[in-house]
Motif scaffolding. Structure first.
Motif, PDB file in Angstrom:
ATOM      1  N   UNK A  28      -0.507  10.657  59.964  1.00  0.00           N
ATOM      2  CA  UNK A  28      -0.267  12.326  60.384  1.00  0.00           C
ATOM      3  C   UNK A  28      -1.434  12.888  59.942  1.00  0.00           C
ATOM      4  N   UNK A  29      -2.121  12.725  58.791  1.00  0.00           N
ATOM      5  CA  UNK A  29      -3.280  13.700  58.554  1.00  0.00           C
ATOM      6  C   UNK A  29      -4.292  13.393  59.397  1.00  0.00           C
ATOM      7  N   UNK A  30      -4.493  12.210  59.601  1.00  0.00           N
ATOM      8  CA  UNK A  30      -5.821  11.678  60.374  1.00  0.00           C
ATOM      9  C   UNK A  30      -5.501  12.325  61.728  1.00  0.00           C
ATOM     10  N   UNK A  31      -4.312  12.103  62.374  1.00  0.00           N
ATOM     11  CA  UNK A  31      -4.241  12.649  63.785  1.00  0.00           C
ATOM     12  C   UNK A  31      -4.538  14.070  63.941  1.00  0.00           C
ATOM     13  N   UNK A  32      -4.182  14.839  62.767  1.00  0.00           N
ATOM     14  CA  UNK A  32      -4.411  16.379  62.674  1.00  0.00           C
ATOM     15  C   UNK A  32      -5.838  16.698  62.661  1.00  0.00           C
ATOM     16  N   UNK A  33      -6.552  15.879  61.720  1.00  0.00           N
ATOM     17  CA  UNK A  33      -8.067  16.170  61.622  1.00  0.00           C
ATOM     18  C   UNK A  33      -8.757  15.651  62.801  1.00  0.00           C
ATOM     19  N   UNK A  34      -8.398  14.494  63.296  1.00  0.00           N
ATOM     20  CA  UNK A  34      -9.105  13.969  64.328  1.00  0.00           C
ATOM     21  C   UNK A  34      -9.003  14.916  65.816  1.00  0.00           C
ATOM     22  N   UNK A  55     -20.140  12.010  65.571  1.00  0.00           N
ATOM     23  CA  UNK A  55     -20.925  12.447  64.484  1.00  0.00           C
ATOM     24  C   UNK A  55     -19.798  13.173  63.419  1.00  0.00           C
ATOM     25  N   UNK A  56     -19.253  14.217  64.131  1.00  0.00           N
ATOM     26  CA  UNK A  56     -18.342  15.071  63.543  1.00  0.00           C
ATOM     27  C   UNK A  56     -17.273  14.118  62.873  1.00  0.00           C
ATOM     28  N   UNK A  57     -16.679  13.024  63.339  1.00  0.00           N
ATOM     29  CA  UNK A  57     -15.738  12.295  62.755  1.00  0.00           C
ATOM     30  C   UNK A  57     -16.153  11.592  61.872  1.00  0.00           C
ATOM     31  N   UNK A  58     -17.377  11.038  61.819  1.00  0.00           N
ATOM     32  CA  UNK A  58     -17.975  10.255  60.603  1.00  0.00           C
ATOM     33  C   UNK A  58     -18.311  11.204  59.453  1.00  0.00           C
ATOM     34  N   UNK A  59     -18.561  12.541  59.871  1.00  0.00           N
ATOM     35  CA  UNK A  59     -18.796  13.387  58.639  1.00  0.00           C
ATOM     36  C   UNK A  59     -17.549  13.436  57.688  1.00  0.00           C
ATOM     37  N   UNK A  60     -16.223  13.395  58.310  1.00  0.00           N
ATOM     38  CA  UNK A  60     -14.904  13.186  57.847  1.00  0.00           C
ATOM     39  C   UNK A  60     -14.456  12.011  57.173  1.00  0.00           C
ATOM     40  N   UNK A  61     -15.577  10.858  57.523  1.00  0.00           N
ATOM     41  CA  UNK A  61     -14.841   9.628  56.915  1.00  0.00           C
ATOM     42  C   UNK A  61     -14.375   8.548  57.954  1.00  0.00           C
ATOM     43  N   UNK A  62     -14.055   9.065  59.106  1.00  0.00           N
ATOM     44  CA  UNK A  62     -13.813   8.317  60.269  1.00  0.00           C
ATOM     45  C   UNK A  62     -15.034   7.141  60.503  1.00  0.00           C
ATOM     46  N   UNK A  63     -14.490   5.923  61.261  1.00  0.00           N
ATOM     47  CA  UNK A  63     -15.613   5.071  61.528  1.00  0.00           C
ATOM     48  C   UNK A  63     -15.475   4.699  62.894  1.00  0.00           C
ATOM     49  N   UNK A  64     -16.246   5.094  63.780  1.00  0.00           N
ATOM     50  CA  UNK A  64     -16.308   4.599  65.193  1.00  0.00           C
ATOM     51  C   UNK A  64     -16.311   3.006  65.357  1.00  0.00           C
ATOM     52  N   UNK A  65     -15.402   2.470  66.096  1.00  0.00           N
ATOM     53  CA  UNK A  65     -15.759   0.946  66.209  1.00  0.00           C
ATOM     54  C   UNK A  65     -16.033   0.380  67.507  1.00  0.00           C
ATOM     55  N   UNK A  66     -16.925  -0.549  67.453  1.00  0.00           N
ATOM     56  CA  UNK A  66     -16.955  -1.242  68.763  1.00  0.00           C
ATOM     57  C   UNK A  66     -15.614  -2.042  69.210  1.00  0.00           C
ATOM     58  N   UNK A  67     -15.553  -1.781  70.436  1.00  0.00           N
ATOM     59  CA  UNK A  67     -14.257  -2.735  70.866  1.00  0.00           C
ATOM     60  C   UNK A  67     -14.349  -3.104  72.209  1.00  0.00           C
ATOM     61  N   UNK A  68     -13.521  -4.018  72.621  1.00  0.00           N
ATOM     62  CA  UNK A  68     -13.704  -4.757  73.991  1.00  0.00           C
ATOM     63  C   UNK A  68     -12.230  -4.621  74.491  1.00  0.00           C
ATOM     64  N   UNK A  69     -11.989  -3.845  75.891  1.00  0.00           N
ATOM     65  CA  UNK A  69     -10.657  -3.418  76.407  1.00  0.00           C
ATOM     66  C   UNK A  69     -10.629  -4.408  77.366  1.00  0.00           C
ATOM     67  N   UNK A  70      -9.520  -4.721  77.855  1.00  0.00           N
ATOM     68  CA  UNK A  70      -9.183  -5.641  78.979  1.00  0.00           C
ATOM     69  C   UNK A  70      -9.474  -4.837  80.175  1.00  0.00           C
ATOM     70  N   UNK A  71      -9.360  -5.342  81.458  1.00  0.00           N
ATOM     71  CA  UNK A  71      -9.689  -4.728  82.712  1.00  0.00           C
ATOM     72  C   UNK A  71      -8.891  -3.532  82.838  1.00  0.00           C
ATOM     73  N   UNK A  72      -9.276  -2.551  83.656  1.00  0.00           N
ATOM     74  CA  UNK A  72      -8.547  -1.375  83.688  1.00  0.00           C
ATOM     75  C   UNK A  72      -7.424  -1.907  84.800  1.00  0.00           C
ATOM     76  N   UNK A  73      -6.147  -1.307  84.643  1.00  0.00           N
ATOM     77  CA  UNK A  73      -5.005  -1.524  85.467  1.00  0.00           C
ATOM     78  C   UNK A  73      -4.911  -0.476  86.544  1.00  0.00           C
ATOM     79  N   UNK A  74      -4.434  -1.076  87.631  1.00  0.00           N
ATOM     80  CA  UNK A  74      -4.204  -0.030  88.875  1.00  0.00           C
ATOM     81  C   UNK A  74      -2.888   0.349  89.017  1.00  0.00           C
TER      82      UNK A  74
END
Length: 74
Positions: A28-34, A55-74
């Motif tokens: 819940x705190x993470x959601x509010x901060x983000x 950059x702003x998220x990283x300053x608060x300790x969040x870490x962006x991650x590389x990810x692969x999502x599936x294909x876009x659904x229509x």
């Protein structure tokens, strides 16, 4: 040790992001901060890009991650 992740949704499929939540925040705190960090970045710069938010998220300790999502659904 399990990690807690947060999906940052977007109407544009290619702009969906995943970040790791800092250990010192519950979900819940993470959601509010983000959401606050993102809103502040958008308000302070109309031409913001993901790197500004990351950059702003990283300053608060969040870490962006590389990810692969599936294909876009229509």
């Amino acid at each position: 040790m399990s990690e807690t992740l947060m999906l940052l949704p977007s109407a544009q499929f290619e702009r969906i992001r995943v970040v790791r939540i800092p250990d010192d925040l519950d979900t819940n705190e993470a959601y509010r901060f983000a959401t606050g960090i993102i809103a502040q970045a958008e308000e302070s710069n109309a031409d913001f890009v993901w790197e500004d938010i990351a950059e702003a998220l990283e300053a608060r300790g969040f870490e962006p991650l590389a990810h692969i999502l599936g294909p876009e659904l229509d």
